[in-house]
Design a protein around this motif. Structure first.
Motif, short mmCIF file in Angstrom:
data_model
loop_
_atom_site.label_atom_id
_atom_site.label_comp_id
_atom_site.label_asym_id
_atom_site.label_seq_id
_atom_site.Cartn_x
_atom_site.Cartn_y
_atom_site.Cartn_z
N LEU A 240 0.93 -1.82 -0.17
CA LEU A 240 -0.04 0.14 -0.21
C LEU A 240 0.81 1.62 -0.09
CD1 LEU A 240 -3.40 -0.12 2.63
CD2 LEU A 240 -2.86 0.39 0.07
N ASN A 241 2.33 1.22 0.80
CA ASN A 241 2.75 2.58 0.94
C ASN A 241 3.45 2.49 0.10
OD1 ASN A 241 4.12 4.95 2.23
ND2 ASN A 241 5.89 3.67 2.16
N ALA A 242 3.84 1.53 -0.85
CA ALA A 242 4.76 1.30 -2.49
C ALA A 242 4.46 1.83 -3.00
CB ALA A 242 4.76 0.08 -2.72
N ALA A 243 2.75 1.65 -3.61
CA ALA A 243 2.22 2.08 -4.43
C ALA A 243 1.29 3.61 -4.01
CB ALA A 243 0.52 1.36 -3.90
N ALA A 244 1.57 4.15 -3.04
CA ALA A 244 1.29 5.96 -2.93
C ALA A 244 2.59 6.67 -3.07
CB ALA A 244 0.71 5.50 -1.36
N GLU A 245 3.65 5.85 -2.89
CA GLU A 245 4.42 6.51 -3.16
C GLU A 245 4.97 6.88 -4.51
OE1 GLU A 245 7.77 4.74 -1.16
OE2 GLU A 245 7.31 5.88 0.89
N LEU A 246 4.30 5.55 -5.38
CA LEU A 246 4.02 5.58 -6.85
C LEU A 246 3.50 6.70 -7.31
CD1 LEU A 246 5.51 3.93 -9.08
CD2 LEU A 246 4.13 3.18 -9.54
N LEU A 247 2.47 6.76 -6.91
CA LEU A 247 1.91 7.51 -7.35
C LEU A 247 1.79 9.34 -7.28
CD1 LEU A 247 -1.82 6.25 -6.30
CD2 LEU A 247 -1.07 5.96 -8.35
N ASP A 248 2.40 9.61 -5.94
CA ASP A 248 3.07 10.71 -5.68
C ASP A 248 3.53 11.32 -6.37
OD1 ASP A 248 2.77 12.96 -3.50
OD2 ASP A 248 4.90 12.61 -3.71
N ARG A 249 4.77 10.00 -6.98
CA ARG A 249 5.67 10.62 -7.77
C ARG A 249 5.29 10.53 -8.95
NH1 ARG A 249 8.70 6.59 -6.46
NH2 ARG A 249 8.48 4.99 -8.60
N HIS A 250 4.67 9.97 -9.40
CA HIS A 250 3.84 10.60 -10.59
C HIS A 250 3.08 11.97 -10.88
CE1 HIS A 250 5.55 7.38 -13.78
NE2 HIS A 250 5.14 6.67 -12.47
N LEU A 251 2.86 12.52 -9.37
CA LEU A 251 2.04 13.47 -9.82
C LEU A 251 3.54 14.59 -9.44
CD1 LEU A 251 -0.90 14.74 -8.95
CD2 LEU A 251 0.16 15.06 -6.65
N ARG A 252 4.03 13.89 -9.28
CA ARG A 252 4.85 15.54 -9.03
C ARG A 252 5.29 15.40 -10.01
NH1 ARG A 252 8.89 13.69 -5.97
NH2 ARG A 252 7.91 12.05 -4.98
N GLN A 253 6.20 14.01 -11.43
CA GLN A 253 6.29 14.65 -12.21
C GLN A 253 5.02 15.57 -13.37
OE1 GLN A 253 7.81 10.66 -13.54
NE2 GLN A 253 9.13 10.28 -12.94
N LEU A 254 3.95 14.92 -13.09
CA LEU A 254 2.70 15.60 -14.27
C LEU A 254 2.23 16.68 -14.06
CD1 LEU A 254 0.21 13.01 -14.17
CD2 LEU A 254 0.98 13.43 -15.86
N ARG A 255 3.73 17.38 -12.93
CA ARG A 255 3.38 19.29 -12.94
C ARG A 255 4.41 19.97 -13.70
NH1 ARG A 255 3.28 18.10 -6.89
NH2 ARG A 255 1.11 17.76 -5.98
N TYR A 256 5.86 19.05 -14.23
CA TYR A 256 6.52 19.25 -14.72
C TYR A 256 6.59 18.72 -16.79
CZ TYR A 256 9.04 20.30 -10.76
OH TYR A 256 9.37 20.62 -9.45
N ASN A 257 5.26 18.39 -17.23
CA ASN A 257 4.82 18.98 -17.79
C ASN A 257 5.29 17.39 -18.72
OD1 ASN A 257 3.62 19.85 -20.73
ND2 ASN A 257 6.29 20.16 -21.40
N VAL A 258 5.22 15.93 -17.74
CA VAL A 258 5.15 15.16 -18.33
C VAL A 258 4.13 14.21 -19.49
CG1 VAL A 258 5.91 12.85 -17.31
CG2 VAL A 258 6.85 13.81 -16.45
N ASN A 259 4.52 13.71 -20.28
CA ASN A 259 3.36 13.24 -21.34
C ASN A 259 2.42 12.31 -20.50
OD1 ASN A 259 2.45 10.85 -23.54
ND2 ASN A 259 2.77 12.66 -23.94
N VAL A 260 0.90 12.76 -20.45
CA VAL A 260 -0.29 11.83 -19.81
C VAL A 260 -0.33 10.44 -20.73
CG1 VAL A 260 -2.65 11.54 -19.38
CG2 VAL A 260 -1.18 14.11 -19.32
N GLY A 261 0.07 10.14 -21.88
CA GLY A 261 0.12 9.48 -22.34
C GLY A 261 1.27 7.72 -21.57
N HIS A 262 2.11 8.95 -21.31
CA HIS A 262 3.43 8.16 -21.03
C HIS A 262 3.52 7.88 -19.40
CE1 HIS A 262 7.96 7.64 -20.05
NE2 HIS A 262 7.54 7.37 -19.79
N ALA A 263 3.00 8.18 -18.73
CA ALA A 263 2.35 8.50 -17.33
C ALA A 263 1.84 7.32 -17.21
CB ALA A 263 1.91 10.00 -16.30
N ALA A 264 0.71 7.83 -17.84
CA ALA A 264 -0.39 6.31 -17.31
C ALA A 264 0.36 5.00 -17.70
CB ALA A 264 -1.59 6.36 -18.43
N GLY A 265 0.90 5.16 -19.23
CA GLY A 265 1.53 3.37 -19.45
C GLY A 265 2.63 3.21 -18.16
#
Length: 282
Positions: A240-265
């Protein structure tokens, strides 16, 4: 007698009550989202100061003083002389936190609008958040949790508020669906879920909100695993904690113009790897 409530947030009230009864309320909290954060901060402060049998009882001297806004150990941090809360004010808060309470169980510092804390000001508080005395507690309120530095957020228990009468539940439903797929270790379902997001060409803002909402749901499952109420989850706490940390990492990456399709994959693959691990090694 006034009854302490947090409008539209019965689940939050239960989480606070259960944690208070167990004596497991921590030192730093973040109340985020659109709900009545002032009521939530008052409810949490009362739980921290309550001397009754079922905190916050609303009847003991501590609760009554918190409700009346006259408790000497509950401080609303403000700086009317400046647009933002100045470093000098926060240095005074930091120093005062080490002084024992006047009469209560804890010293509670409420920040009703964390958007008034710039990066320099937040850094002033880091040491006391990391190594402060057990009697000090800090309550940060924010419409959007992103106004706080990640270093501050990581030291807080975050509870996401709800509006008193939420009418648009689509966003919550989608987050609930994603959280359920993670908790049930449904890797195929996750692949289908994120493929659909790519096909539907989800907007960056929508994916950010989805990840934020889902991360909050997983945080609540972690609290439940620790016996603090909420909805239980069959998935072990490590994953659970690892999954939450992964979501948080991608959430921060999305703030820096990461491609949405790439993030979803990447999320589909990353979550799949976390869920296929042996729970003892997760």
């Amino acid at each position: 007698m006034e009854k302490l409530t947090v409008p539209g947030n019965p689940r939050l009230m239960e989480l606070i009550r259960q944690a208070a009864e167990r004596g497991s309320l921590g030192q730093a909290f973040l109340l985020s989202g659109p709900g009545d954060k002032s009521a939530a901060a008052r409810y949490l402060a009362a739980a921290l100061e309550c001397t009754g049998e079922s905190p916050p009882c609303g009847a003991c001297r501590g609760c009554r003083k918190v409700m009346a806004g006259i408790h000497p150990d509950v401080v609303t941090v403000a700086d009317p002389e400046h647009k933002n809360i100045s470093v000098e004010v926060l240095r005074a808060v930091r120093a005062d936190a080490y002084v024992l309470p006047n009469e209560g169980r804890r010293k509670v510092y409420i920040f009703p609008d964390s958007a008034l804390l710039d990066a320099r000001s937040q850094n002033v508080l880091l040491k006391v958040l990391e190594e402060g005395p057990a009697h000090a507690a800090f309550l940060f309120c924010a419409d959007n949790s992103a106004v706080l530095l990640q270093t501050v957020r990581s030291r807080c228990v975050e509870w996401k508020m709800q509006e008193e009468d939420p009418s648009a539940a689509g966003r919550d439903d989608r987050a609930g669906r994603l959280a359920s797929l993670i908790c049930s270790r449904d890797r195929l379902g996750l692949a289908v879920f994120f493929t659909r997001l790519e096909v539907e060409k989800a907007k960056r803002e929508d994916l950010q909100q989805l990840l934020e909402d889902t991360r909050q749901l997983l945080a609540e499952r972690l609290l439940a695993a620790e016996g603090c109420g909420g909805t239980p989850c069959p998935l072990d706490a490590a994953r659970l904690n690892a999954a939450a940390e992964l979501l948080d990492r991608h959430l921060r990456q999305l703030r820096y113009n990461v491609n949405v399709g790439h993030a979803a994959g990447a999320l589909s693959v990353g979550l799949g790897r976390i869920l296929e691990r042996d729970g003892r090694r997760a």
